[in-house]
Design a protein around this motif. Structure first.
Motif, PDB file in Angstrom:
ATOM      1  N   GLU A 108       0.827  -1.207   0.000  1.00 42.22           N
ATOM      2  CA  GLU A 108       0.000   0.000   0.000  1.00 42.22           C
ATOM      3  C   GLU A 108       0.865   1.263   0.000  1.00 42.22           C
ATOM      4  O   GLU A 108       0.611   2.205  -0.767  1.00 42.22           O
ATOM      5  CB  GLU A 108      -0.949   0.005   1.197  1.00 42.22           C
ATOM      6  CG  GLU A 108      -1.940   1.159   1.165  1.00 42.22           C
ATOM      7  CD  GLU A 108      -3.062   0.990   2.177  1.00 42.22           C
ATOM      8  OE1 GLU A 108      -4.088   1.685   2.037  1.00 42.22           O
ATOM      9  OE2 GLU A 108      -2.926   0.158   3.094  1.00 42.22           O
ATOM     10  N   ARG A 109       1.887   1.295   0.838  1.00 40.86           N
ATOM     11  CA  ARG A 109       2.745   2.487   0.874  1.00 40.86           C
ATOM     12  C   ARG A 109       3.517   2.640  -0.435  1.00 40.86           C
ATOM     13  O   ARG A 109       3.708   3.766  -0.913  1.00 40.86           O
ATOM     14  CB  ARG A 109       3.713   2.421   2.048  1.00 40.86           C
ATOM     15  CG  ARG A 109       4.443   3.739   2.265  1.00 40.86           C
ATOM     16  CD  ARG A 109       5.387   3.730   3.427  1.00 40.86           C
ATOM     17  NE  ARG A 109       5.889   5.065   3.701  1.00 40.86           N
ATOM     18  CZ  ARG A 109       6.947   5.320   4.457  1.00 40.86           C
ATOM     19  NH1 ARG A 109       7.612   4.331   5.043  1.00 40.86           N
ATOM     20  NH2 ARG A 109       7.358   6.574   4.653  1.00 40.86           N
ATOM     21  N   LEU A 111       2.532   1.842  -3.449  1.00 40.08           N
ATOM     22  CA  LEU A 111       1.633   2.400  -4.463  1.00 40.08           C
ATOM     23  C   LEU A 111       1.242   3.840  -4.140  1.00 40.08           C
ATOM     24  O   LEU A 111       1.175   4.689  -5.044  1.00 40.08           O
ATOM     25  CB  LEU A 111       0.387   1.529  -4.578  1.00 40.08           C
ATOM     26  CG  LEU A 111       0.596   0.125  -5.155  1.00 40.08           C
ATOM     27  CD1 LEU A 111      -0.690  -0.686  -5.044  1.00 40.08           C
ATOM     28  CD2 LEU A 111       1.077   0.175  -6.605  1.00 40.08           C
ATOM     29  N   GLU A 112       0.968   4.126  -2.879  1.00 38.34           N
ATOM     30  CA  GLU A 112       0.587   5.499  -2.512  1.00 38.34           C
ATOM     31  C   GLU A 112       1.708   6.483  -2.822  1.00 38.34           C
ATOM     32  O   GLU A 112       1.457   7.577  -3.356  1.00 38.34           O
ATOM     33  CB  GLU A 112       0.227   5.560  -1.030  1.00 38.34           C
ATOM     34  CG  GLU A 112      -1.104   4.909  -0.693  1.00 38.34           C
ATOM     35  CD  GLU A 112      -1.385   4.907   0.793  1.00 38.34           C
ATOM     36  OE1 GLU A 112      -2.553   4.669   1.167  1.00 38.34           O
ATOM     37  OE2 GLU A 112      -0.449   5.146   1.590  1.00 38.34           O
ATOM     38  N   THR A 113       2.940   6.121  -2.499  1.00 35.27           N
ATOM     39  CA  THR A 113       4.051   7.041  -2.762  1.00 35.27           C
ATOM     40  C   THR A 113       4.388   7.078  -4.250  1.00 35.27           C
ATOM     41  O   THR A 113       4.865   8.099  -4.750  1.00 35.27           O
ATOM     42  CB  THR A 113       5.290   6.655  -1.943  1.00 35.27           C
ATOM     43  OG1 THR A 113       5.677   5.298  -2.232  1.00 35.27           O
ATOM     44  CG2 THR A 113       5.019   6.801  -0.445  1.00 35.27           C
ATOM     45  N   GLU A 115       2.155   7.096  -6.552  1.00 37.05           N
ATOM     46  CA  GLU A 115       1.212   8.074  -7.074  1.00 37.05           C
ATOM     47  C   GLU A 115       1.681   9.514  -6.820  1.00 37.05           C
ATOM     48  O   GLU A 115       1.372  10.421  -7.589  1.00 37.05           O
ATOM     49  CB  GLU A 115      -0.178   7.862  -6.464  1.00 37.05           C
ATOM     50  CG  GLU A 115      -0.993   6.802  -7.149  1.00 37.05           C
ATOM     51  CD  GLU A 115      -1.277   7.188  -8.592  1.00 37.05           C
ATOM     52  OE1 GLU A 115      -2.136   8.054  -8.830  1.00 37.05           O
ATOM     53  OE2 GLU A 115      -0.619   6.639  -9.507  1.00 37.05           O
ATOM     54  N   GLN A 116       2.439   9.715  -5.793  1.00 35.74           N
ATOM     55  CA  GLN A 116       2.948  11.054  -5.476  1.00 35.74           C
ATOM     56  C   GLN A 116       4.194  11.411  -6.290  1.00 35.74           C
ATOM     57  O   GLN A 116       4.391  12.587  -6.621  1.00 35.74           O
ATOM     58  CB  GLN A 116       3.290  11.137  -3.985  1.00 35.74           C
ATOM     59  CG  GLN A 116       2.115  10.966  -3.051  1.00 35.74           C
ATOM     60  CD  GLN A 116       2.571  10.823  -1.612  1.00 35.74           C
ATOM     61  OE1 GLN A 116       3.614  11.338  -1.213  1.00 35.74           O
ATOM     62  NE2 GLN A 116       1.791  10.114  -0.814  1.00 35.74           N
ATOM     63  N   ARG A 138      -6.836  -1.003  -2.761  1.00 40.14           N
ATOM     64  CA  ARG A 138      -7.356  -0.156  -3.835  1.00 40.14           C
ATOM     65  C   ARG A 138      -6.929   1.288  -3.583  1.00 40.14           C
ATOM     66  O   ARG A 138      -7.632   2.069  -2.958  1.00 40.14           O
ATOM     67  CB  ARG A 138      -8.875  -0.283  -3.914  1.00 40.14           C
ATOM     68  CG  ARG A 138      -9.338  -1.699  -4.223  1.00 40.14           C
ATOM     69  CD  ARG A 138      -8.742  -2.217  -5.534  1.00 40.14           C
ATOM     70  NE  ARG A 138      -8.965  -3.642  -5.740  1.00 40.14           N
ATOM     71  CZ  ARG A 138      -8.491  -4.324  -6.760  1.00 40.14           C
ATOM     72  NH1 ARG A 138      -7.741  -3.703  -7.660  1.00 40.14           N
ATOM     73  NH2 ARG A 138      -8.714  -5.618  -6.872  1.00 40.14           N
ATOM     74  N   VAL A 139      -5.765   1.604  -4.056  1.00 44.28           N
ATOM     75  CA  VAL A 139      -5.207   2.944  -3.864  1.00 44.28           C
ATOM     76  C   VAL A 139      -5.791   3.886  -4.915  1.00 44.28           C
ATOM     77  O   VAL A 139      -5.828   3.538  -6.105  1.00 44.28           O
ATOM     78  CB  VAL A 139      -3.668   2.881  -3.987  1.00 44.28           C
ATOM     79  CG1 VAL A 139      -3.063   4.277  -3.952  1.00 44.28           C
ATOM     80  CG2 VAL A 139      -3.082   2.018  -2.868  1.00 44.28           C
ATOM     81  N   LEU A 141      -6.055   6.352  -7.814  1.00 41.21           N
ATOM     82  CA  LEU A 141      -5.101   6.622  -8.891  1.00 41.21           C
ATOM     83  C   LEU A 141      -5.496   7.886  -9.635  1.00 41.21           C
ATOM     84  O   LEU A 141      -6.676   8.194  -9.795  1.00 41.21           O
ATOM     85  CB  LEU A 141      -5.059   5.448  -9.867  1.00 41.21           C
ATOM     86  CG  LEU A 141      -4.706   4.076  -9.295  1.00 41.21           C
ATOM     87  CD1 LEU A 141      -4.726   3.019 -10.394  1.00 41.21           C
ATOM     88  CD2 LEU A 141      -3.359   4.095  -8.596  1.00 41.21           C
ATOM     89  N   HIS A 192       9.893   2.591  -0.669  1.00 42.50           N
ATOM     90  CA  HIS A 192       8.859   3.581  -0.979  1.00 42.50           C
ATOM     91  C   HIS A 192       9.501   4.792  -1.641  1.00 42.50           C
ATOM     92  O   HIS A 192      10.673   5.084  -1.441  1.00 42.50           O
ATOM     93  CB  HIS A 192       8.080   3.995   0.273  1.00 42.50           C
ATOM     94  CG  HIS A 192       8.911   4.738   1.283  1.00 42.50           C
ATOM     95  ND1 HIS A 192       9.614   4.101   2.276  1.00 42.50           N
ATOM     96  CD2 HIS A 192       9.154   6.071   1.464  1.00 42.50           C
ATOM     97  CE1 HIS A 192      10.251   4.976   3.008  1.00 42.50           C
ATOM     98  NE2 HIS A 192       9.989   6.186   2.543  1.00 42.50           N
TER      99      HIS A 192
END
Length: 329
Positions: A108-109, A111-113, A115-116, A138-139, A141, A192
């Motif tokens: 999860e981290r 994918l979240e990072t 996206e940033q 489900r992050v 997008l 990450h």
């Protein structure tokens, strides 16, 4: 000479103590990285980053002996790289394997990072390989960014998970991933993003200088030395030690790389062998035989455990703390 002898001692020890290892890490900054043979040339050109300025970072090695760039912060213009990628209308693939407890711990981290920081402003397709597709988070997008989940088998040992990666990538590159993306970067999940990771990282083939070994002399690099292995490099062979946590290139180039590594892994298994660093050993053999078009500096994948280094200005990826006893049990 004394420092080299200390490194040899560490290389020969199966499990050097943490305190001794960190002591040597402080000393290795004294090892010169070498001088770019093109340092007197005002500019190199890169297909994605436009003009490069190797002289902007005189304290580090900014190009290879075969005349291609090593990308450090300050040697490229990120705006030019972004514009070039937009003009090419690219879709970039990013693959990651999240198997067993690595899925809950890191994905999860990651994918979240991503996206940033990963290829912001570009079209991106994430390919997550896992044995539990329903557990993939489900992050949210951004526009033009998609997530695909590919089911893989759960291997008995973590070493087998690592070594099966090349086979799974080879299949995906010959299928939907190869049709959707022009360029693909393959990464480990236990890290990450911490800074902009943009089109300057793209090329026909891309290798990552290993954060723990980029200053070590070649004779001390942890290449596979068992001559029976398909991954073996002989004395005097090997350019740099490359990290399997980040590699990439065009779909065609990656198909050649993954096919080579999968073939070598099969051959070793048939002989009852296992390279010292598994698929990473075979990746290093491939890049010795087929030189990468671009190298990423350790800024693009850095281990905070090493500590602060003056030359590491802006890390792009950071290793997560390794909890092997928990994750690989």
């Amino acid at each position: 000479m004394q420092l080299t002898s200390t490194f040899r001692f560490l290389e020969d020890k199966a499990r050097p103590s943490r305190s001794l290892s960190l002591c040597v890490r402080h000393l290795e900054v004294l090892i010169p990285m070498g001088v770019c043979p093109l340092a007197r040339t005002p500019l190199l050109r890169d297909n994605f980053s436009g003009p490069l300025d190797p002289g902007a970072r005189p304290e580090v090695l900014t190009c290879t002996s075969w005349g291609l760039p090593i990308i450090w912060d300050g040697t490229f213009d990120p705006d030019v790289a972004q514009q070039e990628a937009v003009q090419r209308n690219l879709t970039v693939g990013l693959t990651v394997f999240a198997v067993g407890r690595y899925l809950e711990k890191y994905l999860e981290r990651f994918l979240e990072t991503a996206e940033q920081h990963f290829m912001v402003g570009q079209r991106v397709v994430y390919y997550v390989f896992t044995e539990r597709p329903a557990a993939v988070p489900r992050v949210p997008l951004g526009p033009g960014r998609r997530l695909r989940v590919e089911r893989v088998a759960r291997e008995r040992r973590w070493q087998d998970v690592s070594m099966a990666r090349m086979r799974a990538l080879q299949a995906a590159l010959g299928g939907r991933l190869g049709r959707e993306a022009r360029f693909v970067l393959c990464m480990d999940v236990d890290q990450h993003f911490s800074g902009a990771f943009g089109p300057e990282a793209l090329a026909e083939s891309v290798a990552q200088l290993h954060a723990w070994h980029y200053r070590w002399p070649r004779r001390l690099q942890p290449f596979e030395r068992d001559a029976r292995s398909a991954a073996a490099l002989g004395p005097g062979e090997g350019d740099f030690y490359y990290h399997a946590a980040v590699f990439g290139g065009s779909v065609a180039a990656l198909r050649r790389l993954t096919a080579h590594c999968a073939r070598g892994l099969r051959r070793d298994r048939a002989r009852g062998l296992e390279a010292r660093w598994h698929d990473e050993s075979h990746l290093n053999k491939f890049f010795w035989l087929h030189k990468p078009a671009k190298l990423l500096s350790p800024e693009f994948c850095w281990s905070p455990e090493i500590g602060r280094r003056a030359e590491i200005r802006r890390p792009r990826l950071l290793w997560a703390p390794k909890e092997y006893a928990l994750l690989r049990s």
